[in-house]
Design a protein around this motif. Structure first.
Motif, PDB file in Angstrom:
ATOM      1  N   GLN A  35       0.821  -1.205   0.000  1.00  0.00           N
ATOM      2  CA  GLN A  35       0.000   0.000   0.000  1.00  0.00           C
ATOM      3  C   GLN A  35       0.860   1.262   0.000  1.00  0.00           C
ATOM      4  O   GLN A  35       0.552   2.228  -0.693  1.00  0.00           O
ATOM      5  CB  GLN A  35      -0.932   0.012   1.218  1.00  0.00           C
ATOM      6  N   ARG A  36       1.947   1.254   0.787  1.00  0.00           N
ATOM      7  CA  ARG A  36       2.831   2.421   0.828  1.00  0.00           C
ATOM      8  C   ARG A  36       3.469   2.668  -0.535  1.00  0.00           C
ATOM      9  O   ARG A  36       3.554   3.807  -1.001  1.00  0.00           O
ATOM     10  CB  ARG A  36       3.912   2.248   1.902  1.00  0.00           C
ATOM     11  N   LEU A  37       3.914   1.600  -1.189  1.00  0.00           N
ATOM     12  CA  LEU A  37       4.521   1.738  -2.504  1.00  0.00           C
ATOM     13  C   LEU A  37       3.487   2.204  -3.526  1.00  0.00           C
ATOM     14  O   LEU A  37       3.781   3.069  -4.366  1.00  0.00           O
ATOM     15  CB  LEU A  37       5.146   0.417  -2.946  1.00  0.00           C
ATOM     16  N   ARG A  39       9.330  -7.267  -3.809  1.00  0.00           N
ATOM     17  CA  ARG A  39       8.127  -8.114  -3.744  1.00  0.00           C
ATOM     18  C   ARG A  39       6.864  -7.283  -3.979  1.00  0.00           C
ATOM     19  O   ARG A  39       5.937  -7.713  -4.668  1.00  0.00           O
ATOM     20  CB  ARG A  39       8.052  -8.844  -2.407  1.00  0.00           C
ATOM     21  N   ALA A  40       6.831  -6.077  -3.411  1.00  0.00           N
ATOM     22  CA  ALA A  40       5.663  -5.210  -3.594  1.00  0.00           C
ATOM     23  C   ALA A  40       5.537  -4.777  -5.058  1.00  0.00           C
ATOM     24  O   ALA A  40       4.432  -4.732  -5.604  1.00  0.00           O
ATOM     25  CB  ALA A  40       5.761  -3.992  -2.678  1.00  0.00           C
ATOM     26  N   LEU A  41       6.665  -4.461  -5.714  1.00  0.00           N
ATOM     27  CA  LEU A  41       6.630  -4.112  -7.137  1.00  0.00           C
ATOM     28  C   LEU A  41       6.091  -5.271  -7.967  1.00  0.00           C
ATOM     29  O   LEU A  41       5.263  -5.075  -8.852  1.00  0.00           O
ATOM     30  CB  LEU A  41       8.030  -3.728  -7.627  1.00  0.00           C
ATOM     31  N   HIS A  42       6.551  -6.480  -7.658  1.00  0.00           N
ATOM     32  CA  HIS A  42       6.074  -7.661  -8.382  1.00  0.00           C
ATOM     33  C   HIS A  42       4.584  -7.897  -8.140  1.00  0.00           C
ATOM     34  O   HIS A  42       3.851  -8.259  -9.065  1.00  0.00           O
ATOM     35  CB  HIS A  42       6.882  -8.902  -8.005  1.00  0.00           C
ATOM     36  N   ALA A  43       4.128  -7.679  -6.917  1.00  0.00           N
ATOM     37  CA  ALA A  43       2.704  -7.866  -6.604  1.00  0.00           C
ATOM     38  C   ALA A  43       1.847  -6.856  -7.365  1.00  0.00           C
ATOM     39  O   ALA A  43       0.804  -7.215  -7.924  1.00  0.00           O
ATOM     40  CB  ALA A  43       2.472  -7.734  -5.107  1.00  0.00           C
ATOM     41  N   LEU A  44       2.287  -5.597  -7.416  1.00  0.00           N
ATOM     42  CA  LEU A  44       1.521  -4.579  -8.146  1.00  0.00           C
ATOM     43  C   LEU A  44       1.548  -4.837  -9.648  1.00  0.00           C
ATOM     44  O   LEU A  44       0.564  -4.581 -10.346  1.00  0.00           O
ATOM     45  CB  LEU A  44       2.071  -3.185  -7.830  1.00  0.00           C
ATOM     46  N   ARG A  90      -7.270   2.663  -9.243  1.00  0.00           N
ATOM     47  CA  ARG A  90      -7.168   1.287  -8.737  1.00  0.00           C
ATOM     48  C   ARG A  90      -5.913   1.105  -7.891  1.00  0.00           C
ATOM     49  O   ARG A  90      -5.937   0.373  -6.900  1.00  0.00           O
ATOM     50  CB  ARG A  90      -7.153   0.293  -9.900  1.00  0.00           C
ATOM     51  N   LEU A  91      -4.844   1.785  -8.276  1.00  0.00           N
ATOM     52  CA  LEU A  91      -3.603   1.695  -7.505  1.00  0.00           C
ATOM     53  C   LEU A  91      -3.796   2.250  -6.091  1.00  0.00           C
ATOM     54  O   LEU A  91      -3.289   1.673  -5.133  1.00  0.00           O
ATOM     55  CB  LEU A  91      -2.490   2.459  -8.243  1.00  0.00           C
ATOM     56  N   LEU A  92      -4.547   3.316  -5.971  1.00  0.00           N
ATOM     57  CA  LEU A  92      -4.801   3.894  -4.653  1.00  0.00           C
ATOM     58  C   LEU A  92      -5.736   3.042  -3.792  1.00  0.00           C
ATOM     59  O   LEU A  92      -5.805   3.216  -2.594  1.00  0.00           O
ATOM     60  CB  LEU A  92      -5.380   5.307  -4.798  1.00  0.00           C
ATOM     61  N   GLN A  93      -6.442   2.114  -4.412  1.00  0.00           N
ATOM     62  CA  GLN A  93      -7.363   1.245  -3.675  1.00  0.00           C
ATOM     63  C   GLN A  93      -6.701  -0.015  -3.141  1.00  0.00           C
ATOM     64  O   GLN A  93      -7.346  -0.824  -2.473  1.00  0.00           O
ATOM     65  CB  GLN A  93      -8.549   0.868  -4.554  1.00  0.00           C
ATOM     66  N   VAL A  94      -5.428  -0.203  -3.445  1.00  0.00           N
ATOM     67  CA  VAL A  94      -4.706  -1.401  -2.987  1.00  0.00           C
ATOM     68  C   VAL A  94      -4.738  -1.462  -1.482  1.00  0.00           C
ATOM     69  O   VAL A  94      -4.653  -0.516  -0.777  1.00  0.00           O
ATOM     70  CB  VAL A  94      -3.244  -1.390  -3.503  1.00  0.00           C
TER      71      VAL A  94
END
Length: 106
Positions: free
Chosen positions: A36-38, A77-82, A102-106
């Protein structure tokens, strides 16, 4: 500053803006996951009006990870998840945000 009210007002504006940013960062560190932070970091680098676009990575990934309160491995890992959620595409020096909302809704 006593002799220049305009300078005093500008200084107070800058200090209050910085204070708000610091409070937001502390809230992010305590209340949001690494992903979420990323996501918020990347979304802030794309204009609201366009809803998508390229977000430059202004510094090395390790420095960005430190700023966001995570290790470089966690950031990776967060980059890969997004990316897997099809919210971003990543190159070495930028991330293309596909859908800012949608990115802000993660």
């Amino acid at each position: 500053m006593l002799n220049d009210p305009g300078l005093s007002q500008a200084a107070l504006f800058l200090l209050s803006r910085h204070w708000r940013l610091l409070m937001e960062q502390i809230g992010d560190l305590k209340l949001r996951s690494a992903e979420q932070r990323l996501a918020r970091f990347l979304a802030r680098r794309v204009s609201e009006e366009s809803g998508a676009g390229s977000a430059a990575l202004p510094e090395q990934r390790s420095a960005i990870a430190a700023r966001l309160g995570m290790t470089p491995e966690t950031m990776s890992r967060a980059l890969h998840a997004l990316t897997a959620k099809r919210l971003i595409r990543v190159t070495s020096r930028r991330a293309d945000v596909i859908d800012r909302d949608r990115l802000l809704q993660v």
